[in-house]
Scaffold this active site. Structure first.
Site, PDB file in Angstrom:
ATOM      1  N   HIS A  14       5.961  -5.322   6.846  1.00  0.00           N
ATOM      2  CA  HIS A  14       5.828  -4.619   8.133  1.00  0.00           C
ATOM      3  C   HIS A  14       5.829  -5.354   9.338  1.00  0.00           C
ATOM      4  CE1 HIS A  14       4.218  -0.603   6.190  1.00  0.00           C
ATOM      5  NE2 HIS A  14       4.069  -1.429   5.437  1.00  0.00           N
ATOM      6  N   CYS A  41       0.313   2.113   7.363  1.00  0.00           N
ATOM      7  CA  CYS A  41      -0.591   2.646   6.226  1.00  0.00           C
ATOM      8  C   CYS A  41      -1.630   3.207   6.768  1.00  0.00           C
ATOM      9  CB  CYS A  41      -0.849   1.308   5.508  1.00  0.00           C
ATOM     10  SG  CYS A  41      -1.698   1.945   3.941  1.00  0.00           S
ATOM     11  N   ARG A  50       8.565   7.566   2.088  1.00  0.00           N
ATOM     12  CA  ARG A  50       7.440   7.367   1.583  1.00  0.00           C
ATOM     13  C   ARG A  50       6.637   6.626   2.622  1.00  0.00           C
ATOM     14  NH1 ARG A  50       3.429   3.646   1.013  1.00  0.00           N
ATOM     15  NH2 ARG A  50       5.180   2.060   0.116  1.00  0.00           N
ATOM     16  N   ASP A  51       6.631   5.376   2.676  1.00  0.00           N
ATOM     17  CA  ASP A  51       5.826   4.386   3.721  1.00  0.00           C
ATOM     18  C   ASP A  51       5.977   5.021   5.057  1.00  0.00           C
ATOM     19  OD1 ASP A  51       4.143   2.568   4.152  1.00  0.00           O
ATOM     20  OD2 ASP A  51       5.142   0.757   3.554  1.00  0.00           O
ATOM     21  N   ASN A  97       7.271  -0.386   8.946  1.00  0.00           N
ATOM     22  CA  ASN A  97       7.870  -1.337   8.155  1.00  0.00           C
ATOM     23  C   ASN A  97       9.219  -1.752   8.958  1.00  0.00           C
ATOM     24  OD1 ASN A  97       7.301   1.145   6.227  1.00  0.00           O
ATOM     25  ND2 ASN A  97       7.401  -0.719   5.025  1.00  0.00           N
ATOM     26  N   HIS A 138       8.136  -6.796   1.365  1.00  0.00           N
ATOM     27  CA  HIS A 138       7.871  -5.820   1.855  1.00  0.00           C
ATOM     28  C   HIS A 138       7.051  -6.182   3.534  1.00  0.00           C
ATOM     29  CE1 HIS A 138       6.352  -1.223   1.750  1.00  0.00           C
ATOM     30  NE2 HIS A 138       5.510  -1.873   2.266  1.00  0.00           N
TER      31      HIS A 138
HETATM   32  P1  HMG Z   1     -10.730   8.473  -6.095  1.00  0.00           P
HETATM   33  O1  HMG Z   1     -11.535   9.391  -5.029  1.00  0.00           O
HETATM   34  O2  HMG Z   1     -11.642   7.460  -6.613  1.00  0.00           O
HETATM   35  O3  HMG Z   1     -10.402   9.395  -7.466  1.00  0.00           O
HETATM   36  O4  HMG Z   1      -9.487   8.039  -5.422  1.00  0.00           O
HETATM   37  P2  HMG Z   1     -10.751  10.606  -8.072  1.00  0.00           P
HETATM   38  O5  HMG Z   1     -10.368  10.598  -9.439  1.00  0.00           O
HETATM   39  O6  HMG Z   1     -12.172  10.972  -7.963  1.00  0.00           O
HETATM   40  O7  HMG Z   1      -9.955  11.761  -7.268  1.00  0.00           O
HETATM   41  C1  HMG Z   1     -10.449  12.385  -6.097  1.00  0.00           C
HETATM   42  C2  HMG Z   1      -9.764  13.730  -5.979  1.00  0.00           C
HETATM   43  O8  HMG Z   1      -8.388  13.462  -5.885  1.00  0.00           O
HETATM   44  C3  HMG Z   1      -9.873  14.678  -7.164  1.00  0.00           C
HETATM   45  O9  HMG Z   1      -9.818  15.951  -6.727  1.00  0.00           O
HETATM   46  C4  HMG Z   1      -8.878  14.501  -7.813  1.00  0.00           C
HETATM   47  O10 HMG Z   1      -8.232  15.516  -8.827  1.00  0.00           O
HETATM   48  C5  HMG Z   1      -7.565  14.128  -6.955  1.00  0.00           C
HETATM   49  P3  HMG Z   1     -11.179  16.941  -6.681  1.00  0.00           P
HETATM   50  O11 HMG Z   1     -11.825  16.857  -8.218  1.00  0.00           O
HETATM   51  O12 HMG Z   1     -12.131  16.248  -5.871  1.00  0.00           O
HETATM   52  O13 HMG Z   1     -10.639  18.348  -6.094  1.00  0.00           O
HETATM   53  N1  HMG Z   1      -6.783  13.296  -7.397  1.00  0.00           N
HETATM   54  C6  HMG Z   1      -5.264  13.539  -7.442  1.00  0.00           C
HETATM   55  N2  HMG Z   1      -4.667  14.570  -7.005  1.00  0.00           N
HETATM   56  C7  HMG Z   1      -3.480  14.589  -6.994  1.00  0.00           C
HETATM   57  N3  HMG Z   1      -2.767  13.746  -7.578  1.00  0.00           N
HETATM   58  C8  HMG Z   1      -3.303  12.355  -8.166  1.00  0.00           C
HETATM   59  C9  HMG Z   1      -4.535  12.532  -7.873  1.00  0.00           C
HETATM   60  N4  HMG Z   1      -5.589  11.654  -8.317  1.00  0.00           N
HETATM   61  C10 HMG Z   1      -6.911  12.122  -7.824  1.00  0.00           C
HETATM   62  N5  HMG Z   1      -2.411  11.268  -8.521  1.00  0.00           N
HETATM   63  C11 HMG Z   1      -7.075   7.474  -5.926  1.00  0.00           C
HETATM   64  C12 HMG Z   1      -8.487   7.281  -6.296  1.00  0.00           C
HETATM   65  C13 HMG Z   1      -6.272   6.384  -6.293  1.00  0.00           C
HETATM   66  C14 HMG Z   1      -6.566   8.841  -6.452  1.00  0.00           C
HETATM   67  C15 HMG Z   1      -6.966   7.653  -4.369  1.00  0.00           C
HETATM   68  O14 HMG Z   1      -7.490   6.660  -3.742  1.00  0.00           O
HETATM   69  C16 HMG Z   1      -5.685   7.775  -3.818  1.00  0.00           C
HETATM   70  O15 HMG Z   1      -5.027   8.712  -3.923  1.00  0.00           O
HETATM   71  N6  HMG Z   1      -5.266   6.486  -2.981  1.00  0.00           N
HETATM   72  C17 HMG Z   1      -3.814   6.562  -2.353  1.00  0.00           C
HETATM   73  C18 HMG Z   1      -3.763   5.998  -0.948  1.00  0.00           C
HETATM   74  C19 HMG Z   1      -2.454   5.818  -0.690  1.00  0.00           C
HETATM   75  O16 HMG Z   1      -1.540   6.623  -1.017  1.00  0.00           O
HETATM   76  N7  HMG Z   1      -2.151   4.726   0.206  1.00  0.00           N
HETATM   77  C20 HMG Z   1      -0.864   4.466   0.861  1.00  0.00           C
HETATM   78  C21 HMG Z   1       0.032   3.945  -0.248  1.00  0.00           C
HETATM   79  S1  HMG Z   1      -0.145   2.093  -0.513  1.00  0.00           S
HETATM   80  C22 HMG Z   1       0.813   1.398   0.884  1.00  0.00           C
HETATM   81  O17 HMG Z   1       1.059   2.083   1.869  1.00  0.00           O
HETATM   82  C23 HMG Z   1       0.847  -0.024   1.074  1.00  0.00           C
HETATM   83  C24 HMG Z   1       2.226  -0.159   0.597  1.00  0.00           C
HETATM   84  O18 HMG Z   1       3.273   0.227   1.572  1.00  0.00           O
HETATM   85  C25 HMG Z   1       2.641  -2.012   0.468  1.00  0.00           C
HETATM   86  C26 HMG Z   1       2.002  -2.534   1.690  1.00  0.00           C
HETATM   87  O19 HMG Z   1       2.551  -2.258   2.840  1.00  0.00           O
HETATM   88  O20 HMG Z   1       1.016  -3.217   1.628  1.00  0.00           O
HETATM   89  C27 HMG Z   1       2.781   0.284  -0.866  1.00  0.00           C
HETATM   90 MG    MG Z   2       3.791  -0.346   3.309  1.00  0.00          MG
END
Ligand code: HMG
Ligand code: MG
Length: 288
Positions: A207, A238, A13-14, A247, A205
Protein backbone atom coordinates in the site's frame (compact mmCIF):
# COMPACT_ATOMS: atom_id res chain seq x y z
CA UNK A 1 15.08 -10.09 -23.93
CA UNK A 2 14.11 -8.10 -20.88
CA UNK A 3 13.04 -9.91 -17.75
CA UNK A 4 9.29 -10.33 -17.10
CA UNK A 5 7.72 -9.08 -13.90
CA UNK A 6 4.06 -9.83 -13.24
CA UNK A 7 1.74 -7.19 -11.88
CA UNK A 8 -1.17 -8.94 -10.18
CA UNK A 9 -4.12 -6.56 -10.41
CA UNK A 10 -6.10 -6.36 -7.17
CA UNK A 11 -8.13 -3.20 -7.88
CA UNK A 12 -11.57 -4.81 -8.21
CA UNK A 13 -11.07 -6.47 -4.81
CA UNK A 14 -8.64 -4.56 -2.59
CA UNK A 15 -9.37 -1.35 -4.45
CA UNK A 16 -13.13 -1.41 -4.15
CA UNK A 17 -13.70 -3.24 -0.86
CA UNK A 18 -13.35 -0.06 1.20
CA UNK A 19 -15.60 2.18 -0.87
CA UNK A 20 -18.53 3.67 1.03
CA UNK A 21 -20.88 3.81 -1.98
CA UNK A 22 -22.55 0.47 -2.79
CA UNK A 23 -21.08 -0.01 -6.25
CA UNK A 24 -23.53 -1.83 -8.56
CA UNK A 25 -22.34 -5.20 -9.82
CA UNK A 26 -22.54 -3.99 -13.44
CA UNK A 27 -19.96 -1.29 -12.70
CA UNK A 28 -17.61 -3.81 -11.06
CA UNK A 29 -17.98 -6.07 -14.08
CA UNK A 30 -17.28 -3.16 -16.43
CA UNK A 31 -14.06 -2.43 -14.53
CA UNK A 32 -12.92 -6.06 -14.70
CA UNK A 33 -13.76 -6.20 -18.42
CA UNK A 34 -11.61 -3.13 -19.05
CA UNK A 35 -8.77 -4.64 -17.03
CA UNK A 36 -9.05 -7.85 -19.03
CA UNK A 37 -7.94 -5.88 -22.10
CA UNK A 38 -4.77 -4.56 -20.44
CA UNK A 39 -2.54 -7.64 -20.55
CA UNK A 40 -2.79 -9.02 -17.01
CA UNK A 41 -2.35 -12.72 -16.34
CA UNK A 42 -4.33 -12.58 -13.10
CA UNK A 43 -6.94 -10.21 -11.70
CA UNK A 44 -8.40 -10.44 -8.19
CA UNK A 45 -12.08 -9.73 -8.71
CA UNK A 46 -14.02 -10.81 -5.62
CA UNK A 47 -14.06 -11.75 -1.94
CA UNK A 48 -16.25 -14.52 -0.59
CA UNK A 49 -16.26 -13.10 2.92
CA UNK A 50 -19.02 -12.35 5.39
CA UNK A 51 -21.23 -9.55 3.98
CA UNK A 52 -21.61 -8.35 7.55
CA UNK A 53 -17.87 -7.70 7.67
CA UNK A 54 -17.39 -6.26 4.17
CA UNK A 55 -20.74 -5.40 2.56
CA UNK A 56 -19.12 -4.04 -0.61
CA UNK A 57 -17.91 -7.53 -1.56
CA UNK A 58 -21.27 -9.27 -1.11
CA UNK A 59 -21.81 -9.66 -4.86
CA UNK A 60 -18.66 -11.59 -5.75
CA UNK A 61 -20.63 -14.40 -7.39
CA UNK A 62 -22.37 -11.83 -9.59
CA UNK A 63 -19.06 -10.33 -10.66
CA UNK A 64 -17.62 -13.72 -11.61
CA UNK A 65 -20.82 -14.71 -13.41
CA UNK A 66 -21.02 -11.47 -15.37
CA UNK A 67 -17.45 -10.75 -16.40
CA UNK A 68 -16.31 -11.50 -19.93
CA UNK A 69 -13.70 -14.22 -19.44
CA UNK A 70 -10.65 -13.85 -21.63
CA UNK A 71 -8.44 -16.84 -22.27
CA UNK A 72 -5.08 -16.70 -20.52
CA UNK A 73 -6.40 -14.63 -17.61
CA UNK A 74 -7.07 -16.07 -14.17
CA UNK A 75 -9.87 -14.44 -12.18
CA UNK A 76 -9.15 -14.84 -8.47
CA UNK A 77 -11.06 -14.47 -5.22
CA UNK A 78 -10.46 -14.21 -1.48
CA UNK A 79 -11.79 -17.11 0.60
CA UNK A 80 -11.45 -16.91 4.41
CA UNK A 81 -13.25 -20.15 5.23
CA UNK A 82 -14.84 -23.30 3.79
CA UNK A 83 -18.04 -21.53 2.84
CA UNK A 84 -16.06 -18.91 0.94
CA UNK A 85 -14.06 -21.60 -0.85
CA UNK A 86 -17.20 -23.51 -1.82
CA UNK A 87 -18.89 -20.34 -3.11
CA UNK A 88 -15.76 -19.31 -5.04
CA UNK A 89 -15.59 -22.69 -6.69
CA UNK A 90 -19.26 -22.63 -7.69
CA UNK A 91 -18.60 -19.16 -9.15
CA UNK A 92 -15.66 -20.63 -11.11
CA UNK A 93 -12.85 -18.60 -9.59
CA UNK A 94 -9.57 -19.69 -11.19
CA UNK A 95 -7.57 -19.25 -8.00
CA UNK A 96 -8.29 -18.44 -4.38
CA UNK A 97 -6.55 -16.71 -1.53
CA UNK A 98 -6.47 -17.23 2.20
CA UNK A 99 -5.43 -14.22 4.24
CA UNK A 100 -3.67 -14.20 7.56
CA UNK A 101 -1.54 -11.70 9.39
CA UNK A 102 1.82 -11.44 11.09
CA UNK A 103 0.29 -9.55 14.02
CA UNK A 104 -2.34 -10.77 16.48
CA UNK A 105 -4.19 -7.44 16.59
CA UNK A 106 -4.84 -7.35 12.85
CA UNK A 107 -5.65 -11.04 12.70
CA UNK A 108 -8.40 -10.56 15.28
CA UNK A 109 -9.74 -7.37 13.71
CA UNK A 110 -9.73 -8.72 10.15
CA UNK A 111 -10.74 -12.37 10.48
CA UNK A 112 -11.77 -12.74 14.11
CA UNK A 113 -9.12 -15.37 14.87
CA UNK A 114 -5.73 -15.68 16.50
CA UNK A 115 -2.84 -16.31 14.14
CA UNK A 116 -2.57 -19.95 15.19
CA UNK A 117 -6.31 -20.57 14.88
CA UNK A 118 -6.33 -18.99 11.43
CA UNK A 119 -3.42 -21.15 10.30
CA UNK A 120 -5.20 -24.28 11.53
CA UNK A 121 -8.32 -23.25 9.57
CA UNK A 122 -6.29 -22.44 6.46
CA UNK A 123 -4.51 -25.81 6.55
CA UNK A 124 -7.78 -27.65 5.85
CA UNK A 125 -8.89 -25.01 3.37
CA UNK A 126 -5.69 -25.10 1.34
CA UNK A 127 -5.81 -28.90 1.24
CA UNK A 128 -9.38 -28.75 -0.10
CA UNK A 129 -8.51 -26.13 -2.69
CA UNK A 130 -5.44 -27.99 -3.92
CA UNK A 131 -7.44 -31.24 -4.10
CA UNK A 132 -9.78 -29.35 -6.43
CA UNK A 133 -6.81 -28.18 -8.53
CA UNK A 134 -7.13 -24.56 -7.45
CA UNK A 135 -3.94 -22.56 -6.92
CA UNK A 136 -3.92 -20.76 -3.55
CA UNK A 137 -2.35 -17.46 -2.57
CA UNK A 138 -1.49 -17.01 1.05
CA UNK A 139 -1.56 -13.37 2.09
CA UNK A 140 0.36 -12.21 5.14
CA UNK A 141 -0.82 -8.77 6.31
CA UNK A 142 1.12 -6.30 8.43
CA UNK A 143 4.56 -7.47 7.35
CA UNK A 144 6.22 -4.35 8.77
CA UNK A 145 3.73 -2.74 11.14
CA UNK A 146 0.23 -3.22 12.46
CA UNK A 147 -2.41 -0.58 13.17
CA UNK A 148 -3.16 -2.27 16.51
CA UNK A 149 0.16 -3.77 17.69
CA UNK A 150 2.79 -1.42 16.21
CA UNK A 151 6.08 -2.70 14.79
CA UNK A 152 6.11 -6.33 13.61
CA UNK A 153 9.29 -8.42 13.88
CA UNK A 154 10.64 -10.00 10.67
CA UNK A 155 10.63 -13.38 12.45
CA UNK A 156 6.86 -13.15 12.98
CA UNK A 157 6.34 -12.57 9.25
CA UNK A 158 8.68 -15.43 8.36
CA UNK A 159 6.84 -17.80 10.71
CA UNK A 160 3.43 -17.13 9.15
CA UNK A 161 4.81 -17.15 5.59
CA UNK A 162 6.54 -20.48 6.26
CA UNK A 163 3.37 -21.99 7.69
CA UNK A 164 1.33 -20.92 4.65
CA UNK A 165 3.98 -22.22 2.27
CA UNK A 166 4.36 -25.53 4.11
CA UNK A 167 0.60 -26.15 4.07
CA UNK A 168 0.58 -25.92 0.27
CA UNK A 169 -0.05 -22.33 -0.74
CA UNK A 170 1.32 -21.88 -4.25
CA UNK A 171 2.37 -18.27 -3.64
CA UNK A 172 2.79 -15.98 -0.64
CA UNK A 173 1.84 -12.32 -0.97
CA UNK A 174 3.46 -10.08 1.63
CA UNK A 175 1.09 -7.28 2.60
CA UNK A 176 2.50 -3.96 3.73
CA UNK A 177 -0.97 -3.11 4.86
CA UNK A 178 -0.39 0.35 6.31
CA UNK A 179 1.75 1.63 3.44
CA UNK A 180 4.09 3.38 5.86
CA UNK A 181 7.16 1.15 5.59
CA UNK A 182 10.63 2.38 4.68
CA UNK A 183 13.01 0.38 2.48
CA UNK A 184 15.19 -0.25 5.53
CA UNK A 185 12.20 -1.99 7.17
CA UNK A 186 11.35 -4.07 4.12
CA UNK A 187 14.89 -5.34 3.61
CA UNK A 188 15.29 -7.36 6.87
CA UNK A 189 11.70 -8.61 6.60
CA UNK A 190 12.37 -10.03 3.13
CA UNK A 191 15.69 -11.50 4.24
CA UNK A 192 13.87 -13.40 7.00
CA UNK A 193 11.04 -14.58 4.74
CA UNK A 194 13.45 -15.73 2.03
CA UNK A 195 14.98 -18.17 4.52
CA UNK A 196 11.60 -19.93 4.48
CA UNK A 197 10.02 -19.37 1.05
CA UNK A 198 11.74 -19.16 -2.36
CA UNK A 199 11.74 -15.65 -3.83
CA UNK A 200 10.02 -16.95 -6.97
CA UNK A 201 6.95 -17.83 -4.87
CA UNK A 202 6.75 -14.42 -3.18
CA UNK A 203 4.69 -11.40 -4.19
CA UNK A 204 5.05 -7.86 -2.85
CA UNK A 205 1.75 -6.21 -1.85
CA UNK A 206 2.51 -2.60 -1.02
CA UNK A 207 0.00 0.00 0.00
CA UNK A 208 1.22 3.51 -0.66
CA UNK A 209 0.13 5.75 2.20
CA UNK A 210 3.63 7.13 2.71
CA UNK A 211 4.57 7.37 -0.98
CA UNK A 212 7.43 4.88 -0.64
CA UNK A 213 5.86 1.84 -2.30
CA UNK A 214 8.05 2.11 -5.42
CA UNK A 215 11.21 2.37 -3.30
CA UNK A 216 10.03 -0.70 -1.38
CA UNK A 217 9.43 -2.53 -4.66
CA UNK A 218 13.05 -1.80 -5.59
CA UNK A 219 14.17 -3.53 -2.39
CA UNK A 220 11.96 -6.48 -3.21
CA UNK A 221 13.34 -6.68 -6.75
CA UNK A 222 16.83 -6.84 -5.28
CA UNK A 223 15.64 -9.79 -3.15
CA UNK A 224 14.49 -11.57 -6.32
CA UNK A 225 10.73 -10.96 -6.14
CA UNK A 226 9.12 -10.82 -9.58
CA UNK A 227 5.42 -10.48 -8.70
CA UNK A 228 3.88 -7.24 -7.42
CA UNK A 229 0.28 -6.46 -6.57
CA UNK A 230 -1.15 -3.17 -7.78
CA UNK A 231 -4.53 -1.48 -8.03
CA UNK A 232 -5.45 0.50 -11.08
CA UNK A 233 -5.92 4.16 -10.18
CA UNK A 234 -4.28 3.52 -6.79
CA UNK A 235 -7.68 2.51 -5.42
CA UNK A 236 -8.12 1.00 -2.07
CA UNK A 237 -7.56 0.72 1.62
CA UNK A 238 -8.50 -1.98 4.06
CA UNK A 239 -11.62 -1.67 6.23
CA UNK A 240 -9.63 -3.08 9.16
CA UNK A 241 -6.56 -0.86 8.71
CA UNK A 242 -7.72 2.63 9.64
CA UNK A 243 -5.81 5.37 7.84
CA UNK A 244 -4.20 3.10 5.27
CA UNK A 245 -4.37 4.41 1.72
CA UNK A 246 -4.72 2.51 -1.52
CA UNK A 247 -2.55 -0.07 -3.13
CA UNK A 248 0.34 1.17 -5.15
CA UNK A 249 -0.95 2.39 -8.52
CA UNK A 250 -0.60 -0.25 -11.23
CA UNK A 251 0.37 2.33 -13.86
CA UNK A 252 3.10 3.74 -11.62
CA UNK A 253 4.48 0.24 -11.01
CA UNK A 254 4.38 -0.64 -14.71
CA UNK A 255 6.26 2.55 -15.64
CA UNK A 256 8.74 2.11 -12.80
CA UNK A 257 9.50 -1.45 -13.85
CA UNK A 258 9.83 -0.43 -17.48
CA UNK A 259 12.31 2.32 -16.49
CA UNK A 260 14.36 -0.36 -14.74
CA UNK A 261 14.41 -2.58 -17.83
CA UNK A 262 11.70 -5.09 -16.90
CA UNK A 263 8.67 -5.82 -19.03
CA UNK A 264 5.17 -6.40 -17.69
CA UNK A 265 3.20 -7.12 -20.86
CA UNK A 266 0.78 -4.33 -19.95
CA UNK A 267 -0.72 -1.78 -22.34
CA UNK A 268 -0.30 1.59 -20.63
CA UNK A 269 -2.93 3.41 -22.72
CA UNK A 270 -5.56 0.81 -21.92
CA UNK A 271 -4.49 0.91 -18.27
CA UNK A 272 -5.04 4.67 -18.21
CA UNK A 273 -8.53 4.16 -19.57
CA UNK A 274 -9.28 1.52 -16.93
CA UNK A 275 -7.82 3.81 -14.25
CA UNK A 276 -10.09 6.67 -15.37
CA UNK A 277 -13.07 4.35 -15.08
CA UNK A 278 -11.90 3.05 -11.68
CA UNK A 279 -11.61 6.60 -10.35
CA UNK A 280 -15.08 7.43 -11.64
CA UNK A 281 -16.44 4.54 -9.55
CA UNK A 282 -15.25 6.27 -6.42
CA UNK A 283 -16.65 9.59 -7.57
CA UNK A 284 -13.21 11.05 -8.30
CA UNK A 285 -12.42 13.27 -11.23
CA UNK A 286 -10.71 11.72 -14.19
CA UNK A 287 -6.97 12.30 -14.29
CA UNK A 288 -6.06 15.66 -15.82
P1 HMG B 1 -16.97 -14.51 12.21
O1 HMG B 1 -17.97 -13.49 12.59
O2 HMG B 1 -15.98 -14.94 13.23
O3 HMG B 1 -17.58 -15.83 11.57
O4 HMG B 1 -16.21 -13.95 10.94
P2 HMG B 1 -18.92 -16.58 11.66
O5 HMG B 1 -18.66 -17.93 11.13
O6 HMG B 1 -19.52 -16.43 13.05
O7 HMG B 1 -19.86 -15.81 10.61
C1 HMG B 1 -20.50 -14.57 10.88
C2 HMG B 1 -21.60 -14.39 9.86
O8 HMG B 1 -21.04 -14.29 8.54
C3 HMG B 1 -22.57 -15.58 9.79
O9 HMG B 1 -23.83 -15.07 9.41
C4 HMG B 1 -22.03 -16.42 8.66
O10 HMG B 1 -23.00 -17.20 8.02
C5 HMG B 1 -21.51 -15.36 7.72
P3 HMG B 1 -25.08 -15.09 10.44
O11 HMG B 1 -25.21 -16.51 10.88
O12 HMG B 1 -24.64 -14.18 11.56
O13 HMG B 1 -26.20 -14.56 9.63
N1 HMG B 1 -20.36 -15.84 6.92
C6 HMG B 1 -20.29 -15.77 5.58
N2 HMG B 1 -21.15 -15.28 4.67
C7 HMG B 1 -20.78 -15.36 3.36
N3 HMG B 1 -19.57 -15.90 2.96
C8 HMG B 1 -18.70 -16.37 3.86
C9 HMG B 1 -19.05 -16.31 5.24
N4 HMG B 1 -18.43 -16.71 6.36
C10 HMG B 1 -19.24 -16.41 7.37
N5 HMG B 1 -17.53 -16.87 3.46
C11 HMG B 1 -14.91 -14.21 8.93
C12 HMG B 1 -15.09 -14.63 10.37
C13 HMG B 1 -13.56 -14.68 8.47
C14 HMG B 1 -16.04 -14.82 8.08
C15 HMG B 1 -15.02 -12.65 8.87
O14 HMG B 1 -14.12 -12.13 9.80
C16 HMG B 1 -14.71 -12.09 7.51
O15 HMG B 1 -15.47 -12.28 6.58
N6 HMG B 1 -13.59 -11.35 7.40
C17 HMG B 1 -13.15 -10.80 6.13
C18 HMG B 1 -12.57 -9.44 6.30
C19 HMG B 1 -12.06 -8.92 4.99
O16 HMG B 1 -12.56 -9.29 3.92
N7 HMG B 1 -11.05 -8.03 5.05
C20 HMG B 1 -10.48 -7.44 3.88
C21 HMG B 1 -9.69 -8.41 3.06
S1 HMG B 1 -8.04 -8.69 3.70
C22 HMG B 1 -7.11 -7.35 3.12
O17 HMG B 1 -7.65 -6.43 2.55
C23 HMG B 1 -5.62 -7.40 3.29
C24 HMG B 1 -4.90 -7.76 1.99
O18 HMG B 1 -5.21 -6.84 0.97
C25 HMG B 1 -3.36 -7.77 2.23
C26 HMG B 1 -2.86 -6.49 2.92
O19 HMG B 1 -3.03 -5.39 2.35
O20 HMG B 1 -2.35 -6.63 4.02
C27 HMG B 1 -5.30 -9.16 1.49
MG1 MG C 1 -4.25 -4.93 0.69
Amino acid sequence: MTEFVEIFEVGPRDGLQNEARAIPVAEKIALVDQLSLCGFQRIEVASFVSPKWVPQMADGAGVLAGLRRMSGIGYWALTPNQRGLDDAQVAKADGVAVFGAASEGFSRANINATIDDSLARFRALVAHARARDLPVRGYVSCVVSCPYDGAVAPGSVARVAAALWDMGCTEISLGETLGQAFPEDVDPMLAAVRNEVPAAALAGHFHDTGGRALANIDVALAHGLRIFDGAVGGLGGCPYAPGAAGNVDTVAVAKHLSDRGYHTGLDIDKLHRAADYARSLRGQEHRP
